[in-house]
Design a protein around this motif. Structure first.
Motif: not given
Length: 399
Positions: A110-112, A135-136, A132-133, A130, A107-108, A202, A13
């Motif tokens: 936006t990923g979930n 990668d998730a 996380v968007y 960003y 963060k949680s 976001d 990461y």
């Protein structure tokens, strides 16, 4: 058999990779004082109203009559109602308390939240983005479409040229520090309604907006309730990076389609997901968040936001005086800085660390269009920020 989609991710990461490099440098140079303007953690302590609320909540947990165990997965009503009233209704936006889901940080969620989408949904993200968007959704095996954000367009992405099902937008933007004007955001909402797409918006940095004509919520735009989910956080606005608390807004109007073409509301699906996979945000954190909405709490966190915005102004003025091209830092706590002669961003990171002992975030870590830029944050302590700027000035002047 493992989920092989994880193998498509980069080895580390982004911020873990930066931390690894900084740790190695410190070990090799133990006498060197390294100042970070890279990682977006805050430095100002929790405000007095929040501290008082935490103490009261801890005292409650010590008594049998006031002890709290598992709370509601969606958040306590006292906080959800305060959020709806202060962040939306008092600003003329129609969001009700039961459309708000308290979480342990933006963060949680936006990923979930992508878990509600089918595996074959096509997802659009801005570039730079960003991490996380992207990668998730890579973990879920979805196809990702990148929307270039370029300086000549003030880092505002064009609408997708191909069909996509979901688009992630972050404004004020991380990493570029830029914003969307009302007409730009309306264009996206109109597009989503016309094409049957969803917007995951976001708005974690909305408290840093200084210009009154910049929308703080996507729900200020007509039609957004049908197509948008909004994520917010107390991490940067109130120093909750250690406490962990934020919230997601899922209007009852927002829907997606089944394979048969039937519309299904996302609100009950997200409630079902949270009830299954999330035990709720701690009572202590939610009591602390409630204190932000008191008269004193609101005043105190505004002082903290202003503190970071002053840092941003100092950084922007100094860097521009050094001849660097700087974006952001006005309505956001991030500055997006073009490297001299578009020097590769990781090379600039290494040289700044080695020569000035200051940490930045390489723009290439946010996507291909981030190459030739670095991100700086205004979350440092004031004296450390000034010291870091002096070092950068000396380094670039003598370079």
């Amino acid at each position: 058999m493992i989920n092989e989609h994880f193998l498509n991710l980069s080895g580390n990461y982004l911020f873990a990779e930066i931390a690894k490099k900084v740790k190695t440098f410190r070990e090799q140079n133990p006498q060197t004082d390294v100042i970070s303007l890279g990682i977006g953690d805050v430095t100002q302590p929790l405000c007095p109203a929040v501290i008082e609320a935490l103490h009261r909540a801890v005292d409650e947990m010590s008594g049998g009559a006031t002890f709290r165990g598992y709370g509601p997965e969606q958040g306590y009503d006292f906080l959800r109602e305060a959020i709806a009233r202060n962040d939306y209704k008092d600003r003329g936006t129609d969001i009700s308390a039961d459309e708000i889901f308290v979480n342990d940080g933006a963060k949680s969620d936006t990923g979930n939240f992508q878990e509600l989408m089918s595996a074959d949904s096509v997802v659009a993200v801005t570039d730079p983005v960003y991490p996380v968007y992207a990668d998730a959704n890579m973990m879920a095996g979805r196809r990702i479409v990148k929307l270039p954000c370029l300086a000549e367009r003030q880092f505002v992405p064009d609408l997708p040229e191909e069909p996509v099902d979901v688009v992630y937008l972050c404004y004020p933007n991380n990493p570029t520090g830029t914003v969307l004007r009302r007409e730009d955001l309306k264009r996206w909402v109109d597009w989503a309604n016309e094409h049957g797409a969803l917007i995951f918006y976001d708005a974690a940095y909305e408290a840093f907006i200084t210009h009154p004509d910049i929308p703080r919520s996507i729900y200020e735009i007509d039609g957004a309730r049908k197509v948008a989910v909004e994520f917010r956080s107390f991490s940067k606005t109130a120093g909750f990076t250690g406490l962990r608390c934020g919230y997601t807004v899922v209007p009852r109007d927002v829907t997606a389609k089944t394979a048969a073409g039937d519309s299904v509301a996302l609100h009950p699906l997200w409630k079902r997901r949270q009830s299954t996979k999330f035990n709720g945000t701690s009572y202590l954190s939610q009591c602390a968040a409630l204190a932000i909405y008191t008269e004193e709490g609101h005043k105190q966190i505004k002082e903290t936001v202003d503190y970071y915005l002053k840092n941003a102004r100092l950084m922007r003025v100094t860097l521009e005086c050094l001849g660097l091209r700087v974006y952001g830092g006005t309505d956001a706590p991030y500055l997006w800085v073009e490297t001299p002669e578009r020097m590769p961003s990781w090379a600039f990171f290494e040289e700044m660390l080695r020569e000035a002992h200051v940490v930045c975030t390489p723009g290439a870590g946010f996507g291909d269009c981030g190459e030739g830029y670095v991100r700086l944050t205004a979350f440092g302590e004031r004296s450390a920020t000034v010291k870091a700027l002096h070092r950068v000035e000396e380094w670039l002047t003598n370079k």
